[in-house]
Design an enzyme around this catalytic site. Structure first.
Site, PDB file in Angstrom:
ATOM      1  N   GLN A 150       0.843  -1.190   0.000  1.00 18.56           N
ATOM      2  CA  GLN A 150       0.000   0.000   0.000  1.00 18.56           C
ATOM      3  C   GLN A 150       0.885   1.249   0.000  1.00 18.56           C
ATOM      4  O   GLN A 150       0.380   2.360  -0.029  1.00 18.56           O
ATOM      5  CB  GLN A 150      -0.886   0.017   1.246  1.00 18.56           C
ATOM      6  N   ASN A 151       2.200   1.046   0.068  1.00 16.43           N
ATOM      7  CA  ASN A 151       3.108   2.184   0.189  1.00 16.43           C
ATOM      8  C   ASN A 151       3.511   2.727  -1.184  1.00 16.43           C
ATOM      9  O   ASN A 151       3.597   1.979  -2.143  1.00 16.43           O
ATOM     10  CB  ASN A 151       4.349   1.775   0.986  1.00 16.43           C
ATOM     11  N   HIS A 194      -1.262   1.467  -4.479  1.00 11.47           N
ATOM     12  CA  HIS A 194      -1.582   2.900  -4.457  1.00 11.47           C
ATOM     13  C   HIS A 194      -0.636   3.711  -5.337  1.00 11.47           C
ATOM     14  O   HIS A 194      -0.470   4.901  -5.136  1.00 11.47           O
ATOM     15  CB  HIS A 194      -1.572   3.425  -3.013  1.00 11.47           C
ATOM     16  N   CYS A 238       4.652  20.135 -22.838  1.00 15.66           N
ATOM     17  CA  CYS A 238       3.509  21.036 -23.099  1.00 15.66           C
ATOM     18  C   CYS A 238       3.239  22.012 -21.960  1.00 15.66           C
ATOM     19  O   CYS A 238       2.276  22.771 -22.013  1.00 15.66           O
ATOM     20  CB  CYS A 238       2.252  20.195 -23.369  1.00 15.66           C
ATOM     21  N   SER A 278       0.706  -3.543   8.331  1.00 15.71           N
ATOM     22  CA  SER A 278      -0.585  -3.034   7.867  1.00 15.71           C
ATOM     23  C   SER A 278      -1.636  -3.315   8.924  1.00 15.71           C
ATOM     24  O   SER A 278      -1.727  -4.430   9.428  1.00 15.71           O
ATOM     25  CB  SER A 278      -1.006  -3.689   6.550  1.00 15.71           C
TER      26      SER A 278
END
Ligand SMILES: [Zn+2]
Length: 257
Positions: free
Chosen positions: A104-105, A122, A158, A196
């Site tokens: 998730q890091n 993520h 751009c 976690s």
């Protein structure tokens, strides 16, 4: 069971497994000095409401506020080094035990430690995408320049605004990565959940999928989680202390010096 006995049991499970995976969260990076930025206790939210500033809507409306918020975190991530927990997971991959690290890091520390197959649920700070022309660019140069000046980073082609390739609140997870992670959860026979608290979905449901398919769960986290009852081994401690001991035992069991 004592902690040593639990470490031994975890090593036995991993040494005997055919296909183990790891799932890591914010607690895996806190020993490397990176705060859990989703947590109100992190100190990163005193001036800001996360659901606004770190959401895709907030980013579109006020990119400067987003970048002001992420600046201290970006500085920490640039300077952070993998901790012994990251190195332990890379060692277990080298031994052929762990097939993938699902994380998730966004901080790239698993890559820095030498893990090769990392599924970043993520996204990561490694790349950014131009919000005007869609070009994806490596952000190795973007972050140091931004952290130094605080000025919004722009596309070299751009001049459109660059957005880091991290999943903001309100954004979809990268579908391909999520499917791959779910397939790993469905096919693994052991899963190491490290750092976690299993509160953020859909990562939080991966251990449940693994158990449903017969995998054994090894859980290393400071805080209790909803999976504690169903894990075979639970150690409420620092991943940077525990994982290297588990990896060393697996190495010994596999006869690797
Ligand atoms: Zn562009």
């Amino acid at each position: 069971m004592s902690v040593d006995e639990r470490i031994e049991r975890a090593a036995q499970i991993l040494a005997a497994s055919r296909h183990a995976v790891a799932l890591t969260g914010a607690g895996h990076s806190t020993p490397s000095g990176i705060p859990d930025f989703r947590s109100p206790q992190s100190g990163l939210w005193e001036q800001a409401d996360p659901m606004v500033v770190a959401s895709i809507y907030g980013f579109r409306r006020d990119p400067q506020a987003f970048y002001d918020w992420i600046r201290p975190l970006a500085r920490l991530m640039m300077e952070a080094q993998p901790n012994p927990g990251h190195h332990a997971l890379a060692t277990l991959e080298d031994l052929g035990v762990i097939r993938a690290v699902i994380t998730q890091n966004i901080d790239e520390l698993h890559h820095k430690a030498g893990s090769r197959r990392v599924l970043e649920l993520h996204g990561s700070v490694r790349q950014a995408t131009c919000t005007r022309c869609g070009r994806q660019v490596p952000s190795a140069e973007m972050w140091p320049a931004f952290v130094a000046s605080g000025e919004l980073p722009h596309c070299a082609t751009c001049s459109g605004l660059l957005k880091p390739d991290v999943v903001l609140f309100g954004e979809m997870l990268p579908t391909g990565v999520l499917f791959e992670a779910q397939r790993e959860a469905d096919t693994c026979d052991a899963m190491v959940v490290a750092g976690s608290s299993l509160e953020v979905y859909p990562a939080a449901e991966l251990p449940e999928r693994a158990v449903r398919h017969g995998a054994q769960i090894i859980l290393v986290n400071y805080e209790p989680t909803y999976m504690d009852d169903r894990a075979v081994v639970v150690i409420h401690d620092n991943v940077a202390v525990i994982l290297p001991q588990i990896a060393a035992r697996v190495q010994a069991m596999k006869g690797v010096a």
